[in-house]
Scaffold this motif. Structure first.
Motif, PDB file in Angstrom:
ATOM      1  N   ALA A  91      57.851  21.083 -64.092  1.00 52.00           N
ATOM      2  CA  ALA A  91      58.324  19.846 -64.727  1.00 52.00           C
ATOM      3  C   ALA A  91      58.619  18.748 -63.707  1.00 52.00           C
ATOM      4  N   ASP A  92      58.159  18.919 -62.473  1.00 48.36           N
ATOM      5  CA  ASP A  92      58.332  17.932 -61.403  1.00 48.36           C
ATOM      6  C   ASP A  92      59.807  17.718 -61.070  1.00 48.36           C
ATOM      7  N   ARG A  93      60.564  18.809 -61.047  1.00 40.13           N
ATOM      8  CA  ARG A  93      61.964  18.763 -60.638  1.00 40.13           C
ATOM      9  C   ARG A  93      62.174  19.739 -59.481  1.00 40.13           C
ATOM     10  N   ASP A  94      63.056  19.361 -58.577  1.00 38.84           N
ATOM     11  CA  ASP A  94      63.449  20.260 -57.495  1.00 38.84           C
ATOM     12  C   ASP A  94      64.709  21.006 -57.909  1.00 38.84           C
ATOM     13  N   ALA A  95      64.846  22.234 -57.426  1.00 38.43           N
ATOM     14  CA  ALA A  95      66.013  23.041 -57.781  1.00 38.43           C
ATOM     15  C   ALA A  95      66.826  23.376 -56.546  1.00 38.43           C
ATOM     16  N   THR A  96      68.142  23.353 -56.698  1.00 40.98           N
ATOM     17  CA  THR A  96      69.033  23.861 -55.667  1.00 40.98           C
ATOM     18  C   THR A  96      69.852  24.984 -56.289  1.00 40.98           C
ATOM     19  N   ILE A  97      69.736  26.196 -55.734  1.00 42.00           N
ATOM     20  CA  ILE A  97      70.343  27.388 -56.315  1.00 42.00           C
ATOM     21  C   ILE A  97      71.679  27.668 -55.641  1.00 42.00           C
ATOM     22  N   ALA A  98      72.686  27.973 -56.455  1.00 44.50           N
ATOM     23  CA  ALA A  98      74.019  28.290 -55.930  1.00 44.50           C
ATOM     24  C   ALA A  98      74.512  29.587 -56.569  1.00 44.50           C
ATOM     25  N   ASP A  99      75.208  30.388 -55.787  1.00 39.99           N
ATOM     26  CA  ASP A  99      75.705  31.682 -56.237  1.00 39.99           C
ATOM     27  C   ASP A  99      77.176  31.577 -56.626  1.00 39.99           C
ATOM     28  N   ALA A 100      77.475  31.810 -57.919  1.00 41.69           N
ATOM     29  CA  ALA A 100      78.864  31.807 -58.382  1.00 41.69           C
ATOM     30  C   ALA A 100      79.543  33.149 -58.151  1.00 41.69           C
ATOM     31  N   ASP A 101      78.764  34.186 -57.865  1.00 41.70           N
ATOM     32  CA  ASP A 101      79.284  35.483 -57.418  1.00 41.70           C
ATOM     33  C   ASP A 101      80.303  36.084 -58.389  1.00 41.70           C
ATOM     34  N   ALA A 102      80.098  35.867 -59.692  1.00 42.41           N
ATOM     35  CA  ALA A 102      80.977  36.437 -60.730  1.00 42.41           C
ATOM     36  C   ALA A 102      82.445  36.100 -60.501  1.00 42.41           C
ATOM     37  N   ASP A 103      82.702  34.954 -59.892  1.00 42.84           N
ATOM     38  CA  ASP A 103      84.058  34.570 -59.508  1.00 42.84           C
ATOM     39  C   ASP A 103      84.324  33.147 -59.990  1.00 42.84           C
ATOM     40  N   PRO A 104      85.271  32.935 -60.917  1.00 40.93           N
ATOM     41  CA  PRO A 104      85.542  31.580 -61.400  1.00 40.93           C
ATOM     42  C   PRO A 104      85.893  30.592 -60.286  1.00 40.93           C
ATOM     43  N   ALA A 105      86.599  31.046 -59.243  1.00 39.13           N
ATOM     44  CA  ALA A 105      86.945  30.143 -58.137  1.00 39.13           C
ATOM     45  C   ALA A 105      85.682  29.693 -57.409  1.00 39.13           C
ATOM     46  N   ALA A 106      84.750  30.622 -57.191  1.00 32.84           N
ATOM     47  CA  ALA A 106      83.480  30.260 -56.550  1.00 32.84           C
ATOM     48  C   ALA A 106      82.671  29.340 -57.454  1.00 32.84           C
ATOM     49  N   GLU A 107      82.723  29.597 -58.766  1.00 31.33           N
ATOM     50  CA  GLU A 107      81.978  28.758 -59.695  1.00 31.33           C
ATOM     51  C   GLU A 107      82.539  27.333 -59.714  1.00 31.33           C
ATOM     52  N   ARG A 108      83.844  27.193 -59.603  1.00 30.54           N
ATOM     53  CA  ARG A 108      84.442  25.854 -59.528  1.00 30.54           C
ATOM     54  C   ARG A 108      83.890  25.094 -58.316  1.00 30.54           C
ATOM     55  N   ARG A 109      83.787  25.788 -57.175  1.00 32.61           N
ATOM     56  CA  ARG A 109      83.253  25.125 -55.970  1.00 32.61           C
ATOM     57  C   ARG A 109      81.792  24.730 -56.163  1.00 32.61           C
ATOM     58  N   VAL A 110      81.032  25.560 -56.868  1.00 35.73           N
ATOM     59  CA  VAL A 110      79.636  25.230 -57.155  1.00 35.73           C
ATOM     60  C   VAL A 110      79.562  23.959 -58.000  1.00 35.73           C
ATOM     61  N   VAL A 111      80.382  23.881 -59.036  1.00 38.01           N
ATOM     62  CA  VAL A 111      80.392  22.699 -59.905  1.00 38.01           C
ATOM     63  C   VAL A 111      80.786  21.456 -59.117  1.00 38.01           C
ATOM     64  N   GLN A 112      81.784  21.573 -58.270  1.00 39.22           N
ATOM     65  CA  GLN A 112      82.204  20.428 -57.445  1.00 39.22           C
ATOM     66  C   GLN A 112      81.082  19.990 -56.512  1.00 39.22           C
ATOM     67  N   ARG A 113      80.358  20.967 -55.952  1.00 40.38           N
ATOM     68  CA  ARG A 113      79.254  20.626 -55.049  1.00 40.38           C
ATOM     69  C   ARG A 113      78.119  19.946 -55.810  1.00 40.38           C
ATOM     70  N   PHE A 114      77.789  20.446 -56.997  1.00 42.89           N
ATOM     71  CA  PHE A 114      76.741  19.812 -57.798  1.00 42.89           C
ATOM     72  C   PHE A 114      77.132  18.371 -58.144  1.00 42.89           C
ATOM     73  N   ALA A 115      78.409  18.147 -58.478  1.00 44.10           N
ATOM     74  CA  ALA A 115      78.863  16.798 -58.805  1.00 44.10           C
ATOM     75  C   ALA A 115      78.749  15.882 -57.589  1.00 44.10           C
ATOM     76  N   ALA A 116      79.126  16.410 -56.399  1.00 39.95           N
ATOM     77  CA  ALA A 116      79.051  15.597 -55.179  1.00 39.95           C
ATOM     78  C   ALA A 116      77.609  15.286 -54.802  1.00 39.95           C
ATOM     79  N   GLN A 117      76.701  16.213 -55.082  1.00 39.87           N
ATOM     80  CA  GLN A 117      75.286  16.002 -54.764  1.00 39.87           C
ATOM     81  C   GLN A 117      74.589  15.107 -55.786  1.00 39.87           C
ATOM     82  N   ARG A 118      75.271  14.799 -56.866  1.00 43.55           N
ATOM     83  CA  ARG A 118      74.736  13.948 -57.925  1.00 43.55           C
ATOM     84  C   ARG A 118      73.420  14.490 -58.470  1.00 43.55           C
TER      85      ARG A 118
END
Length: 333
Positions: A91-118
């Motif tokens: 679909a002509d999109r690039d992907a950046t993969i992040a590991d939440a590691d079954a941990d809500p705290a890690a998932e929060r950091r992933v969400v914050q990073r995605f928001a910062a990367q826009r």
């Protein structure tokens, strides 16, 4: 020797005799005749022109990047992330993969990073769908959850799993084989309204008259093996183990082997993914199978719809099917 100047879109437009807008559309293949698109793209290659992603993002407000998140110690989620990445590339999109590691705290950091990367969008198999951190993603970000509806971000797409059918079918299969004392091995995830598989299993077990022991375990097969070894070492051990992922089931295989237990003669095992290894291990793993290709296609289709007109598509629900292999058998007296 002076360094050659970087080619610009204007250079390509001048060579093609087109406006900047027409040249940009042709390079992306979105407008213009097939001949014009081919001619402009050939000229760009000959001139050595490459799209500057930063400039494109500044001009369009979009990065062309989609965040993909899951718990990657789980083998099925690893494969799903790869499939999503390939579909996004088509679909002509690039992907950046992040590991939440079954941990809500890690998932929060992933969400914050995605928001910062826009990132333009997010495809996520959430650890905690009801968490408040999903609201950290701006409204302009297209978000599609896979497996659970994000109750904290209602303007998101959702590809859901009919876990009631999956859990009921697996436990009815074990009951029909004569098993009454069954262990449920579940990933160490919080119970949520979107995927209460553990709660469903307890309810179904009660309805079927089964003695169910719920045991949380880490997502990786190696770590799950340690938990399974403790479970199978007690005198009144279960005669069957139902695992809410194939990764956990592979851990049970290892623990049973270490303890000298034969599958299925001494212990029946059921998984919940139909990972590609399920048919390769010995004995083959009985498991609940999902249509991964259809799940990926539905998730990407919802993402593109959200990117397009912003209308939130209705949720799509998938139902698993039981694949019976050699890891389950009738209980011997």
């Amino acid at each position: 020797m002076p360094k050659e100047a970087r080619r610009t879109l204007q250079d390509v437009a001048d060579a093609a005799g087109l406006s900047l807008a027409a040249t940009s559309y042709a390079l992306r293949g979105t407008r213009g005749s097939a001949a014009t698109i081919a001619r402009v793209q050939t000229l760009a290659d000959e001139l050595g022109y490459h799209v500057d992603p930063i400039a494109r993002a500044l001009a369009s407000g979009r990065t062309g990047t989609i965040g993909v998140s899951g718990s990657l110690r789980d083998l099925w989620q690893q494969d799903l992330s790869v499939m999503l990445t390939r579909a996004l590339r088509t679909a002509d999109r690039d992907a950046t993969i992040a590991d939440a590691d079954a941990d809500p705290a890690a998932e929060r950091r992933v969400v914050q990073r995605f928001a910062a990367q826009r990132v333009d969008g997010v495809l996520v198999s959430p650890v905690d769908p009801s968490a408040d951190y999903w609201s950290l993603l701006p409204p302009s970000t297209a978000v599609v959850s896979i497996g659970d509806a994000l109750t904290g971000r209602p303007a998101s797409g959702a590809v859901l799993f009919d876990n009631r059918v999956g859990v009921t079918t697996a436990m009815e299969h074990l009951r029909a084989l004569g098993h009454r004392r069954i262990a449920l091995l579940t990933p160490s995830l919080p119970s949520t309204p979107g995927r209460p598989s553990e709660l469903l299993a307890v309810q179904v077990a009660g309805d079927l008259g089964l003695d169910l022991l719920v045991v949380p375990a880490p997502a990786s097969p190696a770590q799950a093996a340690g938990i399974a070894a403790l479970l199978l070492s007690v005198p009144d051990r279960p005669t069957a183990v139902f695992c809410l992922s194939d990764s956990l089931a592979f851990g049970v295989y290892r623990a049973a082997s270490d303890l000298g237990l034969r599958i299925p003669a001494d212990l029946s095992v059921v998984g919940f993914d139909d990972h590609q290894l399920a048919g390769l291990v010995a004995p083959g793993l009985t498991t609940m199978a999902w249509d991964e290709d259809a799940i990926v296609a539905a998730a990407v289709e919802q993402l593109l719809a959200l990117e397009g007109d912003g209308e939130v598509p209705g949720p799509v629900t998938f139902r698993p099917e039981l694949v019976v292999r050699a890891s389950t058998a009738a209980l011997h007296a």
